[in-house]
Design a protein around this motif. Sequence first.
Motif, short mmCIF file in Angstrom:
data_model
loop_
_atom_site.label_atom_id
_atom_site.label_comp_id
_atom_site.label_asym_id
_atom_site.label_seq_id
_atom_site.Cartn_x
_atom_site.Cartn_y
_atom_site.Cartn_z
N LEU A 145 14.17 -15.39 28.04
CA LEU A 145 15.29 -16.13 28.63
C LEU A 145 16.62 -15.48 28.28
N THR A 146 16.76 -15.09 27.02
CA THR A 146 18.01 -14.47 26.60
C THR A 146 18.23 -13.14 27.33
N SER A 147 17.16 -12.36 27.46
CA SER A 147 17.28 -11.06 28.14
C SER A 147 17.68 -11.26 29.60
N VAL A 148 17.01 -12.21 30.25
CA VAL A 148 17.34 -12.48 31.65
C VAL A 148 18.79 -12.94 31.77
N PHE A 153 15.97 -20.15 20.18
CA PHE A 153 16.13 -19.42 18.91
C PHE A 153 16.63 -20.38 17.81
N ALA A 154 17.62 -21.21 18.19
CA ALA A 154 18.17 -22.15 17.21
C ALA A 154 17.11 -23.15 16.76
N LEU A 155 16.28 -23.60 17.72
CA LEU A 155 15.22 -24.56 17.40
C LEU A 155 14.22 -23.95 16.42
N ARG A 156 13.86 -22.69 16.67
CA ARG A 156 12.93 -22.00 15.76
C ARG A 156 13.52 -21.90 14.36
N ARG A 157 14.81 -21.62 14.33
CA ARG A 157 15.48 -21.47 13.03
C ARG A 157 15.48 -22.80 12.26
N VAL A 158 15.79 -23.86 13.02
CA VAL A 158 15.80 -25.19 12.39
C VAL A 158 14.40 -25.55 11.89
#
Lengths: 223, 181
Positions: free
Chosen positions: B97-100, B168-173
């Motif tokens: 998603l980030t790359s797109v 990404f933020a969710l994974r970090r949390v």
Amino acid sequence: MLDSAGLTSATIAVRRDPPTVEEDLRSTTVSEDPVQRRDLILIERAREGDLDAFNDLVTLYQDSLFALVVRMVPDRDQAADAVQEAFFSAYRNLSSFRGGSVKSWLNRICVNAAMDTQRARKRRPVQPYPEFEDESWQPRAGDEVDPERIAVHAERSRVLATALSHITNDQRTAIVLYDVEGYDYAEIAEMTGVSLGTVKSRIHRGRLSLRDILVDRMDLFRG
Amino acid sequence: MADAASHARHDRLAIAASVDGVGIAVTVTTCPECGALHRDLLTIQTALRHAWTPRRQRDLRYTADDMSRLRSALWRRLLGVIGSSRDAITRPLAVGLTSVGIAGLVLSSAAIAFDGAASGAAPTDYTIEITGVPEPGAIDRKAEPERPTTDPILAASLGSLAAGGSLFALRRVARRVRGVR
């Protein structure tokens, strides 16, 4: 996660011994192996909400699972946390158990929990793995009782555990699963989510790393 | 008989592999150092199988209270899976998603810059020819401000970027929650 203080202060619901293999073998065609039949009966009861039955499984397997995990995560507290997490995960996912060996099922859950703990440690390297004290070793069933032999065996175990803690997590996991637990390459590849070649490479490189660490102590292991 | 210099060129990994009994490396029998390495590796393997483990220091059985405490809300269970070894979805999804999103932003920016350059390069020496007086109604219609048009690629890119960043933020949390516990 249950903290150790909280758990030890709590009253354990069940203090009785789990059923032996001979007793309580209800008529079932599930398995001819009495150990497996016993485990399946306990799983079935646990599924019905019987916490005592699940605690019987914990009693039966906590030592072997702790021995597996503490080799992968050479820190007793974190290893115990990982095993406890794995048991709880097993309890939550009792419905997903599709038969077969309960021990293998629990082993796999524990390996996942141990790998999660390894990753958490990697992200938060608070301190190197502490060395285990001499009196904390758990002899295997049937091992000798000669004090001199016990001392040598404990020293070997301590030196080996220290050497294991100095190789990479991936190498340690692969070596423990292959050389100690007896899984084959394909099973380890499936459990750890890497290719067969990577598993072999980790095992072989890990062995060489262990030998390089232990090269001056090899006399301890001979004889 | 091999000497020390030739031993340095021998394949140690092949010797480590031969411990599994798949096949013995030739140098194990021809080179003393390789033979010693092979014996040491076998000794370590045997010692590992018979090594004791540290004693478990606490009982891992559960009380009913433990179970009710641990049987937590769905979101906490999801956090327990996200970013763990069992989670094979969120990371590639977040990266994708980030790359797109970034690619879309670059494309949109390039298109805007290209449009700007094209309009900036338009000829300026033109003449205005008044051909007649417009009707009053026509003036009113022209006076209406143009509605701003949103570039759909830009909007989709921003959405994709936001979704990827959120994952990404969710994974970090999730990792932090597990690490703290």
